[in-house]
Design a protein around this motif. Structure first.
Motif, PDB file in Angstrom:
ATOM      1  N   LEU A  99       0.766  -1.300   0.191  1.00 28.94           N
ATOM      2  CA  LEU A  99      -0.222  -0.032   0.078  1.00 28.94           C
ATOM      3  C   LEU A  99       0.874   1.296  -0.028  1.00 28.94           C
ATOM      4  O   LEU A  99       1.799   1.415   0.649  1.00 28.94           O
ATOM      5  CB  LEU A  99      -0.938   0.013   1.324  1.00 28.94           C
ATOM      6  CG  LEU A  99      -1.728  -1.234   1.526  1.00 28.94           C
ATOM      7  CD1 LEU A  99      -2.406  -1.045   2.900  1.00 28.94           C
ATOM      8  CD2 LEU A  99      -2.764  -1.387   0.275  1.00 28.94           C
ATOM      9  N   THR A 100       0.251   2.102  -0.458  1.00 26.06           N
ATOM     10  CA  THR A 100       1.064   3.753  -0.590  1.00 26.06           C
ATOM     11  C   THR A 100       0.445   4.152   0.840  1.00 26.06           C
ATOM     12  O   THR A 100      -0.366   3.573   1.398  1.00 26.06           O
ATOM     13  CB  THR A 100       0.412   4.509  -1.889  1.00 26.06           C
ATOM     14  OG1 THR A 100      -0.554   4.817  -1.797  1.00 26.06           O
ATOM     15  CG2 THR A 100       0.953   3.632  -3.085  1.00 26.06           C
ATOM     16  N   ARG A 101       0.820   5.627   1.035  1.00 25.97           N
ATOM     17  CA  ARG A 101       0.362   6.243   2.423  1.00 25.97           C
ATOM     18  C   ARG A 101      -1.210   6.426   2.340  1.00 25.97           C
ATOM     19  O   ARG A 101      -2.066   6.080   3.097  1.00 25.97           O
ATOM     20  CB  ARG A 101       1.149   7.395   2.326  1.00 25.97           C
ATOM     21  CG  ARG A 101       0.828   8.280   3.583  1.00 25.97           C
ATOM     22  CD  ARG A 101       1.416   9.736   3.672  1.00 25.97           C
ATOM     23  NE  ARG A 101       2.850   9.430   3.769  1.00 25.97           N
ATOM     24  CZ  ARG A 101       3.679   9.348   4.863  1.00 25.97           C
ATOM     25  NH1 ARG A 101       3.051   9.535   5.909  1.00 25.97           N
ATOM     26  NH2 ARG A 101       4.865   9.291   4.611  1.00 25.97           N
ATOM     27  N   THR A 102      -1.734   6.879   0.924  1.00 27.63           N
ATOM     28  CA  THR A 102      -3.094   7.322   0.878  1.00 27.63           C
ATOM     29  C   THR A 102      -3.742   5.761   0.984  1.00 27.63           C
ATOM     30  O   THR A 102      -4.817   5.735   1.564  1.00 27.63           O
ATOM     31  CB  THR A 102      -3.236   7.921  -0.401  1.00 27.63           C
ATOM     32  OG1 THR A 102      -2.480   8.996  -0.418  1.00 27.63           O
ATOM     33  CG2 THR A 102      -4.626   8.292  -0.625  1.00 27.63           C
ATOM     34  N   TRP A 159      -7.371   1.817   3.651  1.00 24.81           N
ATOM     35  CA  TRP A 159      -7.286   0.383   4.056  1.00 24.81           C
ATOM     36  C   TRP A 159      -8.006   0.117   5.431  1.00 24.81           C
ATOM     37  O   TRP A 159      -8.805  -0.601   5.286  1.00 24.81           O
ATOM     38  CB  TRP A 159      -5.971  -0.187   3.904  1.00 24.81           C
ATOM     39  CG  TRP A 159      -5.994  -1.696   3.701  1.00 24.81           C
ATOM     40  CD1 TRP A 159      -5.978  -2.467   2.891  1.00 24.81           C
ATOM     41  CD2 TRP A 159      -6.058  -2.831   4.905  1.00 24.81           C
ATOM     42  NE1 TRP A 159      -6.262  -3.744   2.914  1.00 24.81           N
ATOM     43  CE2 TRP A 159      -6.182  -4.065   4.396  1.00 24.81           C
ATOM     44  CE3 TRP A 159      -6.025  -2.421   6.198  1.00 24.81           C
ATOM     45  CZ2 TRP A 159      -6.024  -5.131   5.268  1.00 24.81           C
ATOM     46  CZ3 TRP A 159      -6.043  -3.446   6.992  1.00 24.81           C
ATOM     47  CH2 TRP A 159      -6.190  -4.951   6.577  1.00 24.81           C
ATOM     48  N   PHE A 160      -7.549   1.001   6.229  1.00 21.27           N
ATOM     49  CA  PHE A 160      -8.418   0.869   7.468  1.00 21.27           C
ATOM     50  C   PHE A 160      -9.713   1.478   7.679  1.00 21.27           C
ATOM     51  O   PHE A 160     -10.538   1.149   8.397  1.00 21.27           O
ATOM     52  CB  PHE A 160      -7.345   1.500   8.526  1.00 21.27           C
ATOM     53  CG  PHE A 160      -5.942   0.917   8.887  1.00 21.27           C
ATOM     54  CD1 PHE A 160      -6.047  -0.282   9.656  1.00 21.27           C
ATOM     55  CD2 PHE A 160      -4.819   1.258   8.172  1.00 21.27           C
ATOM     56  CE1 PHE A 160      -4.907  -0.953   9.864  1.00 21.27           C
ATOM     57  CE2 PHE A 160      -3.839   0.213   8.460  1.00 21.27           C
ATOM     58  CZ  PHE A 160      -3.649  -0.601   9.530  1.00 21.27           C
ATOM     59  N   ALA A 161     -10.154   2.466   6.710  1.00 20.45           N
ATOM     60  CA  ALA A 161     -11.311   3.100   6.870  1.00 20.45           C
ATOM     61  C   ALA A 161     -12.248   1.912   6.547  1.00 20.45           C
ATOM     62  O   ALA A 161     -13.389   2.270   6.512  1.00 20.45           O
ATOM     63  CB  ALA A 161     -11.165   4.264   5.986  1.00 20.45           C
ATOM     64  N   ASN A 162     -11.970   0.981   5.311  1.00 19.95           N
ATOM     65  CA  ASN A 162     -12.827   0.175   4.756  1.00 19.95           C
ATOM     66  C   ASN A 162     -12.848  -1.180   5.382  1.00 19.95           C
ATOM     67  O   ASN A 162     -13.560  -2.024   4.863  1.00 19.95           O
ATOM     68  CB  ASN A 162     -12.505  -0.014   3.336  1.00 19.95           C
ATOM     69  CG  ASN A 162     -12.667   1.215   2.704  1.00 19.95           C
ATOM     70  OD1 ASN A 162     -13.404   2.156   2.893  1.00 19.95           O
ATOM     71  ND2 ASN A 162     -11.742   1.356   1.665  1.00 19.95           N
ATOM     72  N   SER A 221      -8.932  -4.781  14.864  1.00 19.77           N
ATOM     73  CA  SER A 221      -8.855  -4.632  16.214  1.00 19.77           C
ATOM     74  C   SER A 221      -7.435  -4.521  16.811  1.00 19.77           C
ATOM     75  O   SER A 221      -7.160  -3.781  17.698  1.00 19.77           O
ATOM     76  CB  SER A 221      -9.438  -6.023  16.704  1.00 19.77           C
ATOM     77  OG  SER A 221      -8.685  -7.137  16.345  1.00 19.77           O
ATOM     78  N   LEU A 222      -6.330  -4.967  15.909  1.00 17.11           N
ATOM     79  CA  LEU A 222      -5.264  -4.883  16.375  1.00 17.11           C
ATOM     80  C   LEU A 222      -4.190  -4.747  15.247  1.00 17.11           C
ATOM     81  O   LEU A 222      -4.089  -5.379  14.179  1.00 17.11           O
ATOM     82  CB  LEU A 222      -4.757  -6.256  17.033  1.00 17.11           C
ATOM     83  CG  LEU A 222      -3.132  -6.524  17.427  1.00 17.11           C
ATOM     84  CD1 LEU A 222      -2.756  -5.196  18.514  1.00 17.11           C
ATOM     85  CD2 LEU A 222      -2.950  -7.946  17.976  1.00 17.11           C
ATOM     86  N   VAL A 223      -3.075  -3.726  15.250  1.00 17.75           N
ATOM     87  CA  VAL A 223      -2.151  -3.525  14.355  1.00 17.75           C
ATOM     88  C   VAL A 223      -0.940  -3.705  14.942  1.00 17.75           C
ATOM     89  O   VAL A 223      -0.544  -3.109  16.151  1.00 17.75           O
ATOM     90  CB  VAL A 223      -2.366  -2.321  13.792  1.00 17.75           C
ATOM     91  CG1 VAL A 223      -0.983  -1.949  12.900  1.00 17.75           C
ATOM     92  CG2 VAL A 223      -3.518  -2.027  12.831  1.00 17.75           C
ATOM     93  N   LEU A 268      -4.110   5.525  14.443  1.00 13.84           N
ATOM     94  CA  LEU A 268      -4.927   4.053  14.704  1.00 13.84           C
ATOM     95  C   LEU A 268      -5.595   4.169  15.901  1.00 13.84           C
ATOM     96  O   LEU A 268      -6.705   3.718  16.047  1.00 13.84           O
ATOM     97  CB  LEU A 268      -3.901   3.041  14.568  1.00 13.84           C
ATOM     98  CG  LEU A 268      -3.400   2.841  12.975  1.00 13.84           C
ATOM     99  CD1 LEU A 268      -2.107   1.779  13.057  1.00 13.84           C
ATOM    100  CD2 LEU A 268      -4.384   2.504  11.967  1.00 13.84           C
ATOM    101  N   ASN A 269      -4.827   4.579  17.039  1.00 14.98           N
ATOM    102  CA  ASN A 269      -5.725   4.895  18.337  1.00 14.98           C
ATOM    103  C   ASN A 269      -6.899   5.645  18.292  1.00 14.98           C
ATOM    104  O   ASN A 269      -7.994   5.375  18.901  1.00 14.98           O
ATOM    105  CB  ASN A 269      -4.785   5.092  19.327  1.00 14.98           C
ATOM    106  CG  ASN A 269      -3.707   4.028  19.666  1.00 14.98           C
ATOM    107  OD1 ASN A 269      -4.098   3.048  19.800  1.00 14.98           O
ATOM    108  ND2 ASN A 269      -2.597   4.556  20.463  1.00 14.98           N
ATOM    109  N   GLY A 270      -6.970   6.675  17.510  1.00 10.10           N
ATOM    110  CA  GLY A 270      -8.160   7.564  17.068  1.00 10.10           C
ATOM    111  C   GLY A 270      -8.886   6.827  16.408  1.00 10.10           C
ATOM    112  O   GLY A 270     -10.177   7.295  16.626  1.00 10.10           O
ATOM    113  N   LEU A 271      -8.852   5.859  15.559  1.00 11.35           N
ATOM    114  CA  LEU A 271      -9.736   5.074  15.188  1.00 11.35           C
ATOM    115  C   LEU A 271     -10.314   3.763  15.961  1.00 11.35           C
ATOM    116  O   LEU A 271     -10.925   3.027  15.663  1.00 11.35           O
ATOM    117  CB  LEU A 271      -9.280   4.483  13.910  1.00 11.35           C
ATOM    118  CG  LEU A 271      -9.087   5.331  12.610  1.00 11.35           C
ATOM    119  CD1 LEU A 271      -8.238   4.861  11.503  1.00 11.35           C
ATOM    120  CD2 LEU A 271     -10.024   6.407  12.348  1.00 11.35           C
TER     121      LEU A 271
END
Length: 338
Positions: A10-13, A18-21, A25-27, A42-45
């Protein structure tokens, strides 16, 4: 048994989308450049993030190093029960660390400029006294003297170097004032400043590294080993060998603690020579110095200072109160019941 079911490059965008879709639960990530930023994002999500030390993950990499094998190594390392994750740093912590890094860069530049001037003047038979401040004053006097042996061809450029050093010193002083203002607003810094040998730079650097919370460390020795101040061990079976300090961890914090220990040791020697009372950690350091040597005593004292920092941050009380409480507990433990 687990297995990898999907791989993506994945690129930055694309990474953000990817996480929005997906429901994650864990990264698991390596604790490297920009990792703390992405961990906060990611914690904000509402996604749990586990940052693992890169040097420990390296042992799980199989065969050649690629992005795919690195990702597989991270998954394998995350399953290890003894793998301690790195705490995610806040924006304020990283900004405070940035100030310390900038100050170190400026100090290095200042030293290199003074050494260059010292070398130039030595070529013309002019000896400059030892010491940054004393040496810079002597260099300024030589350059201001028209009858000195410095050629006119280099005199103007040397003056520019002196001006550059003066500008760096002004910037360093301004940065230290910013650190002092930040320390006044931090209860953890105020607590650390009560410890002998812990000054403004050490206190703010410790708070930047730990946020003033040491509860994730197992004990004081674990905290000291985090700085690389505990002995390097090479043992097998019944044979145990303890060598010099391991020098692992943050070398900047280890340097500050060691310099603080040297200042405490020197102050204790001066007080003893003046026949003033020397007690507590200062007396202990002098006893170690008599049994071994100055450098070993400085490292041992730096180790003890790290442990004292742990105790004060854990109990949230200044050093003097901790010492009095410890003496009280020791006295009460020797009182025989009636």
């Amino acid at each position: 048994h687990w297995r990898i079911v999907e791989t993506q490059r994945l690129t930055r965008t694309q990474f953000e989308r990817w996480f929005a879709n997906r429901a994650v639960s864990l990264v698991v990530m390596e604790a490297c450049g920009s990792a703390h930023h992405w961990a906060r994002w990611l914690n904000g999500l509402s996604i749990e993030v586990r940052l693992l030390p890169a040097q420990y993950v390296r042992a799980y990499v199989k065969r050649n190093k690629t992005d795919a094998t690195d990702a597989a190594a991270l998954l394998e390392a995350a399953r290890a029960s003894d793998m301690r994750p790195v705490r995610v740093k806040s924006v304020e912590q990283q900004a405070l660390q940035g100030l310390h890094r900038v100050r170190s860069l400026w100090m290095g530049t200042r030293t290199s400029r003074i050494n260059a001037l010292r070398g130039f003047l030595r070529e013309f038979g002019i000896a400059v006294p030892v010491g940054a401040r004393t040496g810079l004053e002597a260099i300024s006097r030589v350059l201001a003297d028209p009858s000195s042996a410095v050629p006119e061809l280099i005199r103007g450029t040397a003056r520019l170097l002196v001006e550059e050093v003066r500008l760096l010193e002004a910037r360093i002083a301004q940065l230290e004032r910013e650190l002092a203002a930040s320390a006044r607003l931090s209860p953890a810094c105020t607590t650390l400043l009560s410890i002998p040998g812990i000054g403004l730079l050490t206190a703010t650097a410790l708070v930047a590294a730990t946020s003033g919370d040491v509860t994730h460390f197992k004990d004081a020795r674990h905290f000291a080993s985090w700085f690389g101040l505990t002995p390097r061990e090479h043992s097998s079976g019944g044979s145990r060998f303890l060598g010099s300090i391991s020098k692992r961890g943050d070398r900047y914090l280890r340097m500050l603690l060691t310099h603080g220990a040297r200042s405490v040791l020197r102050a204790a020697k001066v007080a003893e020579a003046a026949e003033r009372e020397v007690c507590g950690v200062r007396r202990w350091a002098l006893d170690v110095q008599r049994r071994s040597n100055h450098n070993k005593a400085a490292c041992a004292l730096a180790n003890k200072l790290a442990r004292i920092c742990y105790a004060t941050l854990r109990d949230k009380v200044p050093f003097g109160e901790t010492e009095r409480l410890s003496r009280k507990i020791n006295r009460e433990s020797f009182v025989m019941p009636a």
